[in-house]
Design a protein around this motif. Structure first.
Motif, short mmCIF file in Angstrom:
data_model
loop_
_atom_site.label_atom_id
_atom_site.label_comp_id
_atom_site.label_asym_id
_atom_site.label_seq_id
_atom_site.Cartn_x
_atom_site.Cartn_y
_atom_site.Cartn_z
N ALA A 173 0.84 -1.11 -0.13
CA ALA A 173 -0.10 0.04 0.09
C ALA A 173 0.92 1.10 -0.14
O ALA A 173 0.74 2.31 -0.67
N ARG A 174 2.11 1.41 0.75
CA ARG A 174 2.94 2.33 0.79
C ARG A 174 3.91 2.55 -0.33
O ARG A 174 4.02 3.42 -1.17
N PHE A 175 4.48 1.33 -0.74
CA PHE A 175 5.61 1.13 -1.79
C PHE A 175 4.85 0.32 -2.92
O PHE A 175 4.50 -0.83 -2.85
N ARG A 176 4.61 1.19 -4.06
CA ARG A 176 3.69 0.38 -4.97
C ARG A 176 4.32 -0.64 -5.83
O ARG A 176 4.32 -1.30 -6.65
N ASP A 177 5.77 -0.59 -5.70
CA ASP A 177 6.63 -1.48 -6.61
C ASP A 177 7.00 -2.84 -5.88
O ASP A 177 7.54 -3.60 -6.44
N VAL A 178 6.50 -3.16 -4.56
CA VAL A 178 6.77 -4.00 -3.58
C VAL A 178 6.12 -5.34 -4.59
O VAL A 178 6.66 -6.51 -4.53
N GLN A 180 5.61 -5.94 -7.67
CA GLN A 180 6.48 -6.44 -8.70
C GLN A 180 7.79 -7.23 -8.23
O GLN A 180 7.99 -7.95 -8.74
N PHE A 265 -4.55 6.61 4.38
CA PHE A 265 -4.09 7.83 3.35
C PHE A 265 -3.28 7.39 2.31
O PHE A 265 -3.20 8.10 1.24
N TRP A 266 -2.92 6.01 2.33
CA TRP A 266 -1.93 5.64 1.27
C TRP A 266 -2.59 5.07 -0.07
O TRP A 266 -2.17 5.14 -1.11
#
Lengths: 267, 251
Positions: A173-178, A180, A265-266
């Motif tokens: 949710a926080r880091f969108r590339d996790v 991938q 918020f994310w």
């Protein structure tokens, strides 16, 4: 400070149990979706997995040892457990994104959406168990009381999958590339873990055997698979599982307590 | 325990993320290789959406919230609903609270109307048994008839709103939070809906409603709060605040 986040996580965990009806309906909708417009529904996955297992076993039997019937249960259990772990990991990457509209509207603890992923996949896993039942019926082997060990092992595996799902859900949710990253790492893990091949399969693998035991995925699968096959479990596997389960659980509950309130918020 | 809301020094910061800060790869590399650069090139911006709110709402209050777009009204309502957590300060909500914000957003397009009633009801924290009891009444009010057992993706937008409205207004919260007065459906349904909503307003102990309409605010509320830039500009009787606010707006 640390303890505060952990107890916050535990409090939310308790609170989330009140939402079992919501979890139930979310899962039933997910499952109905699979069955909709398709009589076989999730059994399509079962069919594709069984073909997969059959082909892999025949290939490895032809270059390794044993007969196809002795190797089939080993591969089948391994592949099904791996499928459960990996689909959970993959789908956790999208838990909150899938539930974004609901999260922005309702104030249920976000554990609810994690349960949804885990238990939905658990039900599909039970669908797939029919493969093992079928193999057992055609070519039975001795299990006996080992079934209890296997159940205990599976409980550990379930807890670990749950902890992993919490971590992945929050971080994607926080880091969108996790997401991938996970998609790329999973196949690698599949090949370096003795799932479709056995320990000591080749010379190189034998040399690395000591390292192999510390692969938590192998240990988690082993403590379920070996007893199911009627074998005893390498004690090192239990050590690894006993070590990794509380560690992962505490980490994930801590992260949950610390970060779950930020998720709205994310997304 | 009496129903009420206590707010002390409440702040809500909204993080705004750039593409870089949403990538874990870039975050890791930035930290290791260009530690100094990252300090200057700060990509993490926070918008201070609510600033130091102090408020006490007690049973019997009918609060109207006025303010321009972006004044923080919706954020405030969402904070009350527990969706957004305050960055600092205190928020105590005593009593059950339901928020009619973005109604219909949580509906599942592939599920039937009936299934959606249960889904939404549970999301509104209604007990399963209560929903089952109210099921027939909700279906009847929504006037969906046989459509109720079809997937809601086959509904018209009016039907969807009618369904959502019927579910939302079947709850009986202590505190009712509304973002704009709901008006749904054709003329006939609107009348019916109006009556039901008024009923709900009357049976709730506290009502908090954001609106742009002077007429509505004067009709519903006995206390009006004017918000601007995330702060409370004025808090008083409907007459006082409306005169000031709409006087300002007209100028």
């Amino acid at each position: 400070m640390n303890k505060l986040y952990f107890s916050q996580g535990i409090r939310d965990f308790k609170e989330s149990l009140k939402f079992h009806q919501l979890v139930k309906i979310l899962i039933s909708l997910d499952i109905k979706r699979r069955y909709r417009r398709s009589f076989l529904g999730p059994f399509w996955t079962t069919i594709s997995l069984s073909i997969n297992i059959l082909i892999v076993t025949s290939i490895f039997t032809s270059i390794g040892e044993g007969s196809i019937w002795t190797n089939l249960p080993y591969t089948a259990i391994g592949v099904l457990l791996w499928h459960f772990i990996s689909t959970n990991a993959l789908e956790s990457c999208d838990t909150f994104i899938q539930a974004a509209t609901i999260i922005r509207q309702a104030n249920a603890p976000i554990f609810v959406y994690i349960y949804r992923v885990i238990f939905r996949n658990l039900i599909f896993f039970l669908h797939n168990l029919i493969i093992i039942a079928l193999i057992f019926v055609i070519s039975p082997w001795h299990i006996g009381f080992n079934l209890f060990y296997a159940a205990a092992g599976f409980l550990f595996l379930l807890v670990n999958t749950f902890s992993l799902a919490i971590l992945l859900s929050i971080f994607t949710a926080r880091f969108r590339d996790v997401g991938q990253l996970v998609t790329n790492i999973l196949p690698i893990l599949f090949y370096i873990t003795p799932i479709i091949w056995k320990r000591g399969f080749t010379e190189i693998v034998s040399k690395m055997d000591a390292v192999m035991v510390f692969n938590p995925i192998y240990s988690s699968i082993s403590v379920v698979r070996e007893p199911l096959l009627g074998h005893s479990v390498d004690i090192h596997c239990w050590y690894v599982v006993f070590f990794i389960t509380p560690l992962l659980f505490i980490t994930s509950i801590y992260c949950y307590g610390k970060l779950s309130k930020r998720v709205a918020f994310w997304i | 325990m009496s129903v009420g809301i206590e707010i002390k020094h409440l702040n809500v910061d909204f993080p705004v993320y750039s593409n870089t800060s949403r990538s874990i790869k870039k975050q890791i590399f930035k930290k290791n290789l260009f530690k100094r650069v990252s300090k200057i090139d700060s990509t993490h911006v926070a918008v201070n959406a609510l600033k130091n709110l102090n408020l006490s709402i007690t049973s019997g209050d009918r609060v109207g919230i006025l303010g321009k777009n972006g004044a923080g009204k919706s954020t405030f309502l969402r904070v009350l609903n527990g969706v957004y957590q305050p960055s600092s300060g205190e928020l105590i909500v005593r009593g059950s609270l339901n928020a009619l914000i973005d109604i219909g957003l949580g509906l599942d397009a592939e599920a039937t109307g009936r299934e959606n009633i249960f889904l939404q009801g549970l999301l509104l924290r209604m007990p399963y048994e209560t929903i089952a009891l109210k099921l027939e009444e909700i279906i009847e009010f929504s006037e969906l008839g046989e459509f109720i057992d079809l997937p809601i993706s086959s509904y018209s937008s009016g039907m969807l709103l009618r369904l959502a409205f019927s579910i939302y207004t079947s709850a009986e919260p202590d505190i009712l939070v509304m973002d704009e007065w709901l008006s749904v459906g054709d003329l006939n349904f609107q009348k019916k809906a109006e009556g039901r909503l008024l009923n709900m307003v009357e049976s709730s102990q506290i009502v908090i409603m954001a609106s742009h309409s002077e007429e509505l605010v004067r009709a519903i509320s006995n206390r009006v709060i004017w918000m601007d830039g995330g702060e409370i500009v004025m808090d008083g009787t409907p007459d006082d605040v409306c005169k000031k606010y709409f006087g300002c707006a007209n100028e």
